[in-house]
Design a protein around this motif. Structure first.
Motif, PDB file in Angstrom:
ATOM      1  N   ASN A 128     -17.568 -78.128  18.882  1.00  0.00           N
ATOM      2  CA  ASN A 128     -17.202 -79.199  17.968  1.00  0.00           C
ATOM      3  C   ASN A 128     -18.240 -80.302  18.116  1.00  0.00           C
ATOM      4  O   ASN A 128     -18.277 -80.999  19.126  1.00  0.00           O
ATOM      5  CB  ASN A 128     -15.801 -79.745  18.277  1.00  0.00           C
ATOM      6  CG  ASN A 128     -15.419 -80.884  17.352  1.00  0.00           C
ATOM      7  OD1 ASN A 128     -16.133 -81.210  16.413  1.00  0.00           O
ATOM      8  ND2 ASN A 128     -14.286 -81.500  17.620  1.00  0.00           N
ATOM      9  N   ALA A 132     -22.636 -65.457  13.965  1.00  0.00           N
ATOM     10  CA  ALA A 132     -22.568 -66.913  14.023  1.00  0.00           C
ATOM     11  C   ALA A 132     -21.953 -67.425  12.728  1.00  0.00           C
ATOM     12  O   ALA A 132     -22.123 -66.833  11.664  1.00  0.00           O
ATOM     13  CB  ALA A 132     -23.962 -67.505  14.210  1.00  0.00           C
ATOM     14  N   CYS A 190     -20.891 -71.494  10.892  1.00  0.00           N
ATOM     15  CA  CYS A 190     -20.937 -72.939  11.074  1.00  0.00           C
ATOM     16  C   CYS A 190     -20.449 -73.633   9.819  1.00  0.00           C
ATOM     17  O   CYS A 190     -20.400 -73.044   8.737  1.00  0.00           O
ATOM     18  CB  CYS A 190     -22.342 -73.409  11.434  1.00  0.00           C
ATOM     19  SG  CYS A 190     -23.524 -73.282  10.090  1.00  0.00           S
ATOM     20  N   ASP A 191     -20.087 -74.874   9.989  1.00  0.00           N
ATOM     21  CA  ASP A 191     -19.773 -75.765   8.877  1.00  0.00           C
ATOM     22  C   ASP A 191     -20.499 -77.070   9.176  1.00  0.00           C
ATOM     23  O   ASP A 191     -20.049 -77.857  10.003  1.00  0.00           O
ATOM     24  CB  ASP A 191     -18.271 -75.975   8.756  1.00  0.00           C
ATOM     25  CG  ASP A 191     -17.895 -76.825   7.550  1.00  0.00           C
ATOM     26  OD1 ASP A 191     -18.679 -77.727   7.175  1.00  0.00           O
ATOM     27  OD2 ASP A 191     -16.806 -76.591   6.994  1.00  0.00           O
ATOM     28  N   GLU A 192     -21.631 -77.249   8.540  1.00  0.00           N
ATOM     29  CA  GLU A 192     -22.463 -78.410   8.825  1.00  0.00           C
ATOM     30  C   GLU A 192     -21.755 -79.715   8.473  1.00  0.00           C
ATOM     31  O   GLU A 192     -21.844 -80.700   9.208  1.00  0.00           O
ATOM     32  CB  GLU A 192     -23.784 -78.306   8.058  1.00  0.00           C
ATOM     33  CG  GLU A 192     -24.778 -79.368   8.422  1.00  0.00           C
ATOM     34  CD  GLU A 192     -26.130 -79.161   7.767  1.00  0.00           C
ATOM     35  OE1 GLU A 192     -26.934 -80.107   7.851  1.00  0.00           O
ATOM     36  OE2 GLU A 192     -26.385 -78.101   7.191  1.00  0.00           O
ATOM     37  N   VAL A 206     -11.725 -75.030  15.043  1.00  0.00           N
ATOM     38  CA  VAL A 206     -12.886 -74.210  14.697  1.00  0.00           C
ATOM     39  C   VAL A 206     -12.390 -72.774  14.555  1.00  0.00           C
ATOM     40  O   VAL A 206     -11.796 -72.222  15.486  1.00  0.00           O
ATOM     41  CB  VAL A 206     -13.969 -74.300  15.800  1.00  0.00           C
ATOM     42  CG1 VAL A 206     -15.156 -73.428  15.447  1.00  0.00           C
ATOM     43  CG2 VAL A 206     -14.403 -75.749  15.998  1.00  0.00           C
ATOM     44  N   TRP A 233     -19.099 -78.090  13.113  1.00  0.00           N
ATOM     45  CA  TRP A 233     -18.726 -77.106  14.129  1.00  0.00           C
ATOM     46  C   TRP A 233     -19.617 -75.879  14.043  1.00  0.00           C
ATOM     47  O   TRP A 233     -20.236 -75.612  13.023  1.00  0.00           O
ATOM     48  CB  TRP A 233     -17.253 -76.720  14.056  1.00  0.00           C
ATOM     49  CG  TRP A 233     -16.778 -76.089  12.769  1.00  0.00           C
ATOM     50  CD1 TRP A 233     -16.093 -76.706  11.766  1.00  0.00           C
ATOM     51  CD2 TRP A 233     -16.938 -74.727  12.355  1.00  0.00           C
ATOM     52  NE1 TRP A 233     -15.824 -75.820  10.752  1.00  0.00           N
ATOM     53  CE2 TRP A 233     -16.328 -74.593  11.091  1.00  0.00           C
ATOM     54  CE3 TRP A 233     -17.537 -73.608  12.910  1.00  0.00           C
ATOM     55  CZ2 TRP A 233     -16.293 -73.398  10.389  1.00  0.00           C
ATOM     56  CZ3 TRP A 233     -17.507 -72.407  12.212  1.00  0.00           C
ATOM     57  CH2 TRP A 233     -16.894 -72.305  10.969  1.00  0.00           C
ATOM     58  N   LEU A 234     -19.645 -75.142  15.156  1.00  0.00           N
ATOM     59  CA  LEU A 234     -20.447 -73.936  15.291  1.00  0.00           C
ATOM     60  C   LEU A 234     -19.651 -72.937  16.122  1.00  0.00           C
ATOM     61  O   LEU A 234     -19.019 -73.309  17.111  1.00  0.00           O
ATOM     62  CB  LEU A 234     -21.761 -74.260  16.002  1.00  0.00           C
ATOM     63  CG  LEU A 234     -22.686 -73.117  16.401  1.00  0.00           C
ATOM     64  CD1 LEU A 234     -23.259 -72.443  15.165  1.00  0.00           C
ATOM     65  CD2 LEU A 234     -23.796 -73.630  17.298  1.00  0.00           C
ATOM     66  N   ALA A 235     -19.658 -71.677  15.697  1.00  0.00           N
ATOM     67  CA  ALA A 235     -18.987 -70.605  16.451  1.00  0.00           C
ATOM     68  C   ALA A 235     -19.951 -69.429  16.573  1.00  0.00           C
ATOM     69  O   ALA A 235     -20.469 -68.937  15.570  1.00  0.00           O
ATOM     70  CB  ALA A 235     -17.700 -70.177  15.758  1.00  0.00           C
TER      71      ALA A 235
END
Length: 85
Positions: A35, A14, A16-18, A43, A22-24
């Motif tokens: 997104n 996992a 992410c960039d808070e 992302v 976004w989350l991958a």
């Protein structure tokens, strides 16, 4: 999908960039890209997208390094298998 049934945690990742929103997630060749931001954004993914399996919206694009999604959109993708070297 056999990759989703594999219970080995070492095959899941996992990122992410808070701040960007976004989350991958990845398990094997299956990726979930989200997104959560109010703007369209790219992302990053660690392997190129091979196939779009599902998307909650119609605004998406792929490049070898990322998935660009409209705001508040999730995509489920098949990623290329990592090269073993």
């Amino acid at each position: 999908e056999t990759d989703l049934c594999d219970g080995r945690l070492d095959r899941a990742s996992a990122a992410c960039d808070e701040a960007a929103g976004w989350l991958a997630l990845r398990r094997g060749t299956i990726g979930i890209v989200v997104n959560l931001g109010a703007e369209r954004q790219a992302v990053p993914v660690d392997e190129p997208v091979v196939e779009l399996l599902a998307c909650s919206g119609s605004g998406y694009a792929f490049s070898p390094a990322d998935v660009t999604l409209d705001p508040y959109t999730v995509a489920v993708v098949r990623l290329a298998r990592p090269q073993e070297g």
